[in-house]
Design a protein around this motif. Structure first.
Motif, PDB file in Angstrom:
ATOM      1  N   GLN A  37       9.318   4.857   5.526  1.00 57.19           N
ATOM      2  CA  GLN A  37       8.078   5.172   6.228  1.00 57.19           C
ATOM      3  C   GLN A  37       7.128   5.789   5.201  1.00 57.19           C
ATOM      4  O   GLN A  37       7.451   6.809   4.602  1.00 57.19           O
TER       5      GLN A  37
ATOM      6  N   GLY B 288       0.004   4.394   0.074  1.00 51.38           N
ATOM      7  CA  GLY B 288      -0.529   5.572   0.741  1.00 51.38           C
ATOM      8  C   GLY B 288      -0.802   6.707  -0.221  1.00 51.38           C
ATOM      9  O   GLY B 288      -1.444   6.518  -1.255  1.00 51.38           O
ATOM     10  N   LEU B 289      -0.291   7.893   0.077  1.00 51.18           N
ATOM     11  CA  LEU B 289      -0.520   9.078  -0.748  1.00 51.18           C
ATOM     12  C   LEU B 289       0.093   8.972  -2.141  1.00 51.18           C
ATOM     13  O   LEU B 289      -0.249   9.744  -3.026  1.00 51.18           O
TER      14      LEU B 289
ATOM     15  N   ASN C 258       0.856  -1.178   0.000  1.00 54.90           N
ATOM     16  CA  ASN C 258       0.000   0.000   0.000  1.00 54.90           C
ATOM     17  C   ASN C 258       0.898   1.236   0.000  1.00 54.90           C
ATOM     18  O   ASN C 258       1.650   1.461   0.945  1.00 54.90           O
TER      19      ASN C 258
ATOM     20  N   THR D  18       4.022   7.734   3.312  1.00 56.49           N
ATOM     21  CA  THR D  18       3.292   8.974   3.524  1.00 56.49           C
ATOM     22  C   THR D  18       1.807   8.642   3.464  1.00 56.49           C
ATOM     23  O   THR D  18       1.360   7.889   2.615  1.00 56.49           O
ATOM     24  N   GLY D  19       1.060   9.183   4.384  1.00 59.52           N
ATOM     25  CA  GLY D  19      -0.362   8.883   4.416  1.00 59.52           C
ATOM     26  C   GLY D  19      -0.613   7.525   5.048  1.00 59.52           C
ATOM     27  O   GLY D  19       0.076   7.115   5.975  1.00 59.52           O
ATOM     28  N   SER D  20      -1.567   6.820   4.505  1.00 62.38           N
ATOM     29  CA  SER D  20      -1.989   5.555   5.113  1.00 62.38           C
ATOM     30  C   SER D  20      -1.324   4.334   4.484  1.00 62.38           C
ATOM     31  O   SER D  20      -1.893   3.248   4.502  1.00 62.38           O
ATOM     32  N   GLY D  21      -0.151   4.489   3.931  1.00 65.49           N
ATOM     33  CA  GLY D  21       0.558   3.372   3.318  1.00 65.49           C
ATOM     34  C   GLY D  21       1.106   2.425   4.357  1.00 65.49           C
ATOM     35  O   GLY D  21       0.860   2.557   5.549  1.00 65.49           O
ATOM     36  N   GLU D  22       1.862   1.426   3.895  1.00 63.89           N
ATOM     37  CA  GLU D  22       2.432   0.458   4.828  1.00 63.89           C
ATOM     38  C   GLU D  22       3.937   0.346   4.654  1.00 63.89           C
ATOM     39  O   GLU D  22       4.484   0.628   3.596  1.00 63.89           O
ATOM     40  N   THR D  23       4.598  -0.050   5.718  1.00 65.13           N
ATOM     41  CA  THR D  23       6.036  -0.275   5.697  1.00 65.13           C
ATOM     42  C   THR D  23       6.326  -1.640   5.079  1.00 65.13           C
ATOM     43  O   THR D  23       5.424  -2.469   4.906  1.00 65.13           O
TER      44      THR D  23
ATOM     45  N   GLU E 182       5.309  -4.308   7.568  1.00 60.34           N
ATOM     46  CA  GLU E 182       3.871  -4.578   7.539  1.00 60.34           C
ATOM     47  C   GLU E 182       3.499  -5.438   6.331  1.00 60.34           C
ATOM     48  O   GLU E 182       2.673  -6.357   6.436  1.00 60.34           O
TER      49      GLU E 182
END
Length: 138
Positions: free
Chosen positions: A39, A10-11, A8, A41-46, A49
């Motif tokens: 890390q 994220g942004l 994911n 940005t937004g609601s993404g994943e590492t 994760e």
């Protein structure tokens, strides 16, 4: 399986790469060169994760098809993370693995709870006579 979807972003989802590189230069660099530090940005994943969620799916598949052959189709970063894990690489070492091209083939052999990478990112089927990528050191 949802657990085998691509990371994911994220942004970054749906954005042009040059815009991402400009606005998130540090994160973009870390995404490809220091996955253990990345890390989102937004609601993404590492990457951790992603690894945790993909391992849930792999464990389920292995428990259902013990001793059998299984074909898994997934995405570039997810596959690279899975191959890194089964190649005994840390997330930090993931950046040193070769990139994985679309429609490439990889093979993990698991026998007696010992796993090895038998094929990594093979694209020889793309064109007649094209060389395969070398197996990474494990």
């Amino acid at each position: 399986m949802d657990e085998l979807k691509e990371i994911n972003m994220g942004l970054w989802e749906g954005q042009q790469i040059d815009l991402i590189q400009e606005r998130y230069a540090k994160e973009y660099f870390e995404f490809f060169n220091s996955p253990h530090l990345y890390q989102p940005t937004g609601s993404g994943e590492t990457y951790q994760e992603l690894l945790d969620r993909s391992n849930v799916a792999i464990d389920q598949i292995l428990s259902l098809y013990q001793g059998g052959n299984v074909l898994i189709v997934t995405h570039r970063i997810t596959l690279k993370t899975i191959l890194g894990y089964y190649g005994n690489k840390t997330l930090e070492q993931l950046a040193n693995l070769s990139d994985i091209e679309s429609t490439s083939l990889s093979k993990i052999l698991i026998k007696d709870d010992i796993h090895s990478i038998e094929m990594y990112g093979d694209i020889s089927h793309h064109r007649q006579g094209e060389a395969t990528q070398e197996k990474p050191e494990v």
